[in-house]
Write a protein that holds these residues in place. Structure first.
Motif, PDB file in Angstrom:
ATOM      1  N   ARG A 268      17.271  17.099   8.121  1.00 21.83           N
ATOM      2  CA  ARG A 268      18.325  17.631   7.266  1.00 21.83           C
ATOM      3  C   ARG A 268      17.752  18.812   6.501  1.00 21.83           C
ATOM      4  N   ALA A 269      18.263  19.993   6.768  1.00 19.18           N
ATOM      5  CA  ALA A 269      17.853  21.164   6.008  1.00 19.18           C
ATOM      6  C   ALA A 269      18.558  21.111   4.664  1.00 19.18           C
TER       7      ALA A 269
ATOM      8  N   ALA B 241      15.284  12.025  -3.008  1.00 18.69           N
ATOM      9  CA  ALA B 241      14.182  12.534  -2.179  1.00 18.69           C
ATOM     10  C   ALA B 241      14.342  14.019  -1.878  1.00 18.69           C
ATOM     11  N   ALA B 242      15.575  14.477  -1.812  1.00 20.69           N
ATOM     12  CA  ALA B 242      15.853  15.857  -1.416  1.00 20.69           C
ATOM     13  C   ALA B 242      15.625  16.862  -2.539  1.00 20.69           C
ATOM     14  N   ARG B 243      15.501  16.421  -3.746  1.00 17.17           N
ATOM     15  CA  ARG B 243      15.482  17.333  -4.894  1.00 17.17           C
ATOM     16  C   ARG B 243      14.441  18.438  -4.810  1.00 17.17           C
ATOM     17  N   SER B 244      13.265  18.160  -4.303  1.00 19.20           N
ATOM     18  CA  SER B 244      12.204  19.178  -4.316  1.00 19.20           C
ATOM     19  C   SER B 244      11.687  19.505  -2.924  1.00 19.20           C
ATOM     20  N   ARG B 245      12.538  19.319  -1.924  1.00 22.08           N
ATOM     21  CA  ARG B 245      12.097  19.549  -0.556  1.00 22.08           C
ATOM     22  C   ARG B 245      13.041  20.518   0.163  1.00 22.08           C
ATOM     23  N   ALA B 246      12.466  21.325   1.057  1.00 26.36           N
ATOM     24  CA  ALA B 246      13.281  22.255   1.839  1.00 26.36           C
ATOM     25  C   ALA B 246      14.002  21.538   2.975  1.00 26.36           C
TER      26      ALA B 246
ATOM     27  N   LEU C 171       8.694   7.428   0.913  1.00 22.88           N
ATOM     28  CA  LEU C 171       8.629   8.842   1.256  1.00 22.88           C
ATOM     29  C   LEU C 171       7.187   9.256   1.477  1.00 22.88           C
ATOM     30  N   ASN C 172       6.951   9.982   2.557  1.00 27.05           N
ATOM     31  CA  ASN C 172       5.642  10.532   2.866  1.00 27.05           C
ATOM     32  C   ASN C 172       5.841  12.027   3.081  1.00 27.05           C
ATOM     33  N   GLY C 173       5.577  12.817   2.047  1.00 32.80           N
ATOM     34  CA  GLY C 173       5.872  14.240   2.122  1.00 32.80           C
ATOM     35  C   GLY C 173       7.373  14.444   2.227  1.00 32.80           C
ATOM     36  N   SER C 174       7.815  15.040   3.328  1.00 31.85           N
ATOM     37  CA  SER C 174       9.239  15.257   3.563  1.00 31.85           C
ATOM     38  C   SER C 174       9.820  14.252   4.549  1.00 31.85           C
ATOM     39  N   HIS C 175       9.052  13.228   4.871  1.00 28.98           N
ATOM     40  CA  HIS C 175       9.508  12.231   5.847  1.00 28.98           C
ATOM     41  C   HIS C 175       9.883  10.928   5.145  1.00 28.98           C
ATOM     42  N   ILE C 176      11.107  10.475   5.384  1.00 29.76           N
ATOM     43  CA  ILE C 176      11.540   9.185   4.873  1.00 29.76           C
ATOM     44  C   ILE C 176      10.950   8.122   5.793  1.00 29.76           C
ATOM     45  N   ASP C 177      10.031   7.338   5.262  1.00 31.30           N
ATOM     46  CA  ASP C 177       9.394   6.273   6.042  1.00 31.30           C
ATOM     47  C   ASP C 177      10.241   5.013   6.080  1.00 31.30           C
TER      48      ASP C 177
ATOM     49  N   THR D  65       0.792  -1.233   0.000  1.00 33.24           N
ATOM     50  CA  THR D  65       0.000   0.000   0.000  1.00 33.24           C
ATOM     51  C   THR D  65       0.822   1.281   0.000  1.00 33.24           C
ATOM     52  N   ALA D  66       2.131   1.192   0.161  1.00 31.60           N
ATOM     53  CA  ALA D  66       2.967   2.391   0.269  1.00 31.60           C
ATOM     54  C   ALA D  66       2.910   3.210  -1.015  1.00 31.60           C
ATOM     55  N   LYS D  67       2.789   4.488  -0.849  1.00 28.59           N
ATOM     56  CA  LYS D  67       2.853   5.427  -1.966  1.00 28.59           C
ATOM     57  C   LYS D  67       4.271   6.002  -1.982  1.00 28.59           C
ATOM     58  N   ASN D  68       4.689   6.456  -3.126  1.00 27.52           N
ATOM     59  CA  ASN D  68       5.989   7.109  -3.269  1.00 27.52           C
ATOM     60  C   ASN D  68       7.159   6.231  -2.845  1.00 27.52           C
ATOM     61  N   LEU D  69       7.152   4.993  -3.292  1.00 26.67           N
ATOM     62  CA  LEU D  69       8.298   4.117  -3.090  1.00 26.67           C
ATOM     63  C   LEU D  69       9.211   4.255  -4.304  1.00 26.67           C
ATOM     64  N   ALA D  70      10.470   4.539  -4.053  1.00 26.47           N
ATOM     65  CA  ALA D  70      11.463   4.598  -5.118  1.00 26.47           C
ATOM     66  C   ALA D  70      12.397   3.413  -4.955  1.00 26.47           C
TER      67      ALA D  70
END
Length: 149
Positions: free
Chosen positions: A144-145, A95-100, A68-74, A48-53
């Motif tokens: 991680r900022a 995962a970091a490419r489009s996240r602050a 990945l769930n939003g900005s959280h690595i699950d 059921t996981a979404k955003n699995l790479a």
């Protein structure tokens, strides 16, 4: 090395990666807890996981994955035969490419995991004395900022 979205056909291999990686890095888990978590990963999380790479080698064989769930690595697991070869780092950078910022929870007893995230610039921002299901496995909450928000 290629990173691509997972497909339902990947699930058996992803579970194999998870199982092998956890057995190599999570020796602190009680056998009963390991069995419970394995069933949950196999029967509930992976289907059921979404955003699995998935990271695959040049031959097309998956050797790691990131959830990945939003900005959280699950989840982030790399087959132990491929530890230290850049797959985990590549998944985090993907995962970091489009996240602050990125967030992740890592078991305090998982020294290798903690060092991996520290090398990638994650810092501890909190701690829980138990895991998300109330088991006695403390979690470190890391951040991680990546860029200015």
């Amino acid at each position: 090395m290629l990173i691509r979205p997972s497909t339902p056909d990947d699930q058996p291999r992803l579970f194999e990666i998870w199982d092998t990686a956890v057995r190599a890095t999570h020796d602190f888990l009680a056998p009963r807890d390991l069995a419970t978590i394995a069933a949950m990963v196999r029967d509930e999380y992976l289907p059921t996981a979404k955003n699995l790479a998935v990271v695959v080698d040049h031959g097309g064989q998956a050797f790691g994955f990131l959830g990945l769930n939003g900005s959280h690595i699950d989840s982030l697991f790399v087959h132990p035969d491929r530890h230290g070869q850049g797959g985990g780092r590549a998944l985090v950078e993907w995962a970091a490419r489009s996240r602050a910022a990125l967030f992740v929870d890592v078991n305090e007893q998982n020294k290798g995991g903690r060092l991996f995230y520290e090398r990638l610039g994650f810092v501890e921002v909190g701690r829980s004395s138990r895991d998300h299901d109330g088991r006695p496995y403390p979690l470190l909450h890391l951040r991680r900022a990546l860029r200015a928000a």
